[in-house]
Scaffold this motif. Structure first.
Motif, PDB file in Angstrom:
ATOM      1  N   SER A 136       7.757   2.938   7.039  1.00 14.42           N
ATOM      2  CA  SER A 136       7.770   3.718   5.809  1.00 14.42           C
ATOM      3  C   SER A 136       8.868   3.225   4.877  1.00 14.42           C
ATOM      4  O   SER A 136      10.006   2.987   5.292  1.00 14.42           O
ATOM      5  CB  SER A 136       7.988   5.197   6.128  1.00 14.42           C
ATOM      6  N   ARG A 245      -1.588   7.623   6.331  1.00 16.67           N
ATOM      7  CA  ARG A 245      -1.264   7.140   7.669  1.00 16.67           C
ATOM      8  C   ARG A 245      -1.533   8.261   8.666  1.00 16.67           C
ATOM      9  O   ARG A 245      -1.060   9.387   8.505  1.00 16.67           O
ATOM     10  CB  ARG A 245       0.193   6.691   7.753  1.00 16.67           C
ATOM     11  N   GLN A 252      -0.271   4.249  15.797  1.00 14.97           N
ATOM     12  CA  GLN A 252      -0.618   4.270  14.383  1.00 14.97           C
ATOM     13  C   GLN A 252      -2.094   3.938  14.202  1.00 14.97           C
ATOM     14  O   GLN A 252      -2.628   3.008  14.807  1.00 14.97           O
ATOM     15  CB  GLN A 252       0.249   3.246  13.641  1.00 14.97           C
ATOM     16  N   GLU A 256      -1.547   0.543   8.150  1.00 14.84           N
ATOM     17  CA  GLU A 256      -0.234   0.116   8.645  1.00 14.84           C
ATOM     18  C   GLU A 256      -0.353  -0.787   9.868  1.00 14.84           C
ATOM     19  O   GLU A 256       0.495  -1.644  10.104  1.00 14.84           O
ATOM     20  CB  GLU A 256       0.628   1.346   8.963  1.00 14.84           C
ATOM     21  N   ARG A 259      -0.599  -4.148   8.441  1.00 16.49           N
ATOM     22  CA  ARG A 259       0.697  -4.547   7.878  1.00 16.49           C
ATOM     23  C   ARG A 259       1.633  -5.038   8.983  1.00 16.49           C
ATOM     24  O   ARG A 259       2.259  -6.104   8.873  1.00 16.49           O
ATOM     25  CB  ARG A 259       1.345  -3.364   7.162  1.00 16.49           C
TER      26      ARG A 259
END
Length: 339
Positions: A136, A245, A252, A256, A259
């Motif tokens: 984050s 998210r 998760q 993300e 990422r």
């Protein structure tokens, strides 16, 4: 309009009336503000369309105005329950999006709003955070003590917030930036920043409750809104694995995942992106991509397959419906954990 969905105009908006059109969801994806990446994720677009439609329909039922008119089936806008195949198109009301003039990184919102009048897409993203997950951006902009958390530093695990935090960031600038409340209110134009926050909290509550029913934890997300005839309406798409998210038993489940995978496997590109953004800021260049010396590489097939299962299995769980041919969510989560 975006890097991952196409935009079709059927009736353009005017100063006095909303128009009509549709989002056509593709399987493209974007990370780190790069835009369209060199590969695609099968069935990603349909999963976003279905989840977004379900959330819009729930918001409308709760009395929250939106720009949603239905998913498109055989050329008609219909409720999500009326379709049997995963949808790819979402019918929407259209507002106006004036050009945002700029000189380098100096943006002219006064001219934007003079052109916008009282029918426009508000040039903000309204972000809500229930947790502070690893990755984050809030971790680089604030300390745990700012939120009454009992941590000296951010731990290497998600941290729950005592109440949702609402933030505002720019929407149309080449490199988005977080804003003070005063600046956000100015950029919002005739729309009131307090009303935007209240709507964001309603959306957050609805998505959080729906996710919990599916065994998912809703960590954070964002909305975009339009302003028309004195009313704020939720726009774009809401409550999907791209805009929000989620997690499942600590894993998760969102964009993300991609990422973080790129951070681990393409560190040279990640470093080049950071250097290009810094250089662009120092030089007053709007588009930092022009300064990026490294391009991203495609993902391996097994990674794309695992991420595709995350999107489709997650959508099935969220919708409480077997709309997609996908493994059970726990199995899809196992594949993601192994990446």
């Amino acid at each position: 309009m975006t890097s991952v969905k196409e935009f079709r105009i059927e009736e353009p908006a005017t100063a006095d009336d909303l128009g009509r059109g549709a989002f056509v969801f593709t399987d493209d994806y974007s990370v780190f503000d790069w835009g369209k990446m060199p590969d695609s994720i099968p069935n990603k677009g349909a999963s976003l369309c279905a989840m977004g439609a379900a959330n819009f329909e729930a918001l409308e039922a709760a009395g929250v105005p939106t720009h949603y008119r239905g998913v498109v089936s055989r050329g008609e806008a219909v409720p999500l329950d009326d379709i049997v195949a995963p949808p790819r198109e979402m019918a929407i009301d259209l507002t106006r999006v004036p050009d945002l003039p700029h000189d380098g990184r100096e943006y002219d919102y006064t001219t934007f709003h003079q052109e916008a009048e009282a029918n426009y897409l508000i040039p903000l993203e309204i972000v809500f955070r229930n947790t502070v997950p690893v990755g984050s951006s809030l971790r680089s902009r604030a300390d745990p003590a700012d939120f009454d958390l009992d941590h000296d530093e951010w731990p290497d695990e998600p941290v729950d917030l005592p109440e949702a935090v609402i933030e505002f960031s720019t929407k149309f600038e080449e490199s988005d930036r977080y804003l003070s409340r005063e600046n956000a209110d100015y950029i919002a134009g005739e729309a009131d920043v307090d009303d935007l926050e209240a709507i964001a909290r309603e959306v957050n509550d609805l998505v959080t409750e729906t996710a919990a029913d599916a065994g998912l934890k809703h960590e954070d997300g964002k909305i975009e809104c339009l302003y028309f005839d004195g009313e704020i309406r939720v726009a774009d798409v809401v409550g999907t694995f791209d805009e929000n998210r989620f997690s499942y038993e600590g894993q998760q489940l969102s964009k993300e995942v991609v990422r973080q995978y790129h951070k681990r496997t393409q560190p040279d590109w990640i470093e080049a992106v950071g250097e290009a953004k810094t250089a662009a800021k120092e030089q007053g260049v709007a588009d930092w991509r022009e300064l990026c010396a490294v391009k991203p590489e495609p993902l391996d097939d097994h990674v794309l397959d695992a991420v595709a299962s995350m999107y489709t299995a997650g959508a099935n769980a969220y919708l409480d419906r077997e709309l997609f041919s996908a493994p059970p969510l726990p199995k899809a989560v196992e594949r993601i954990r192994s990446l």
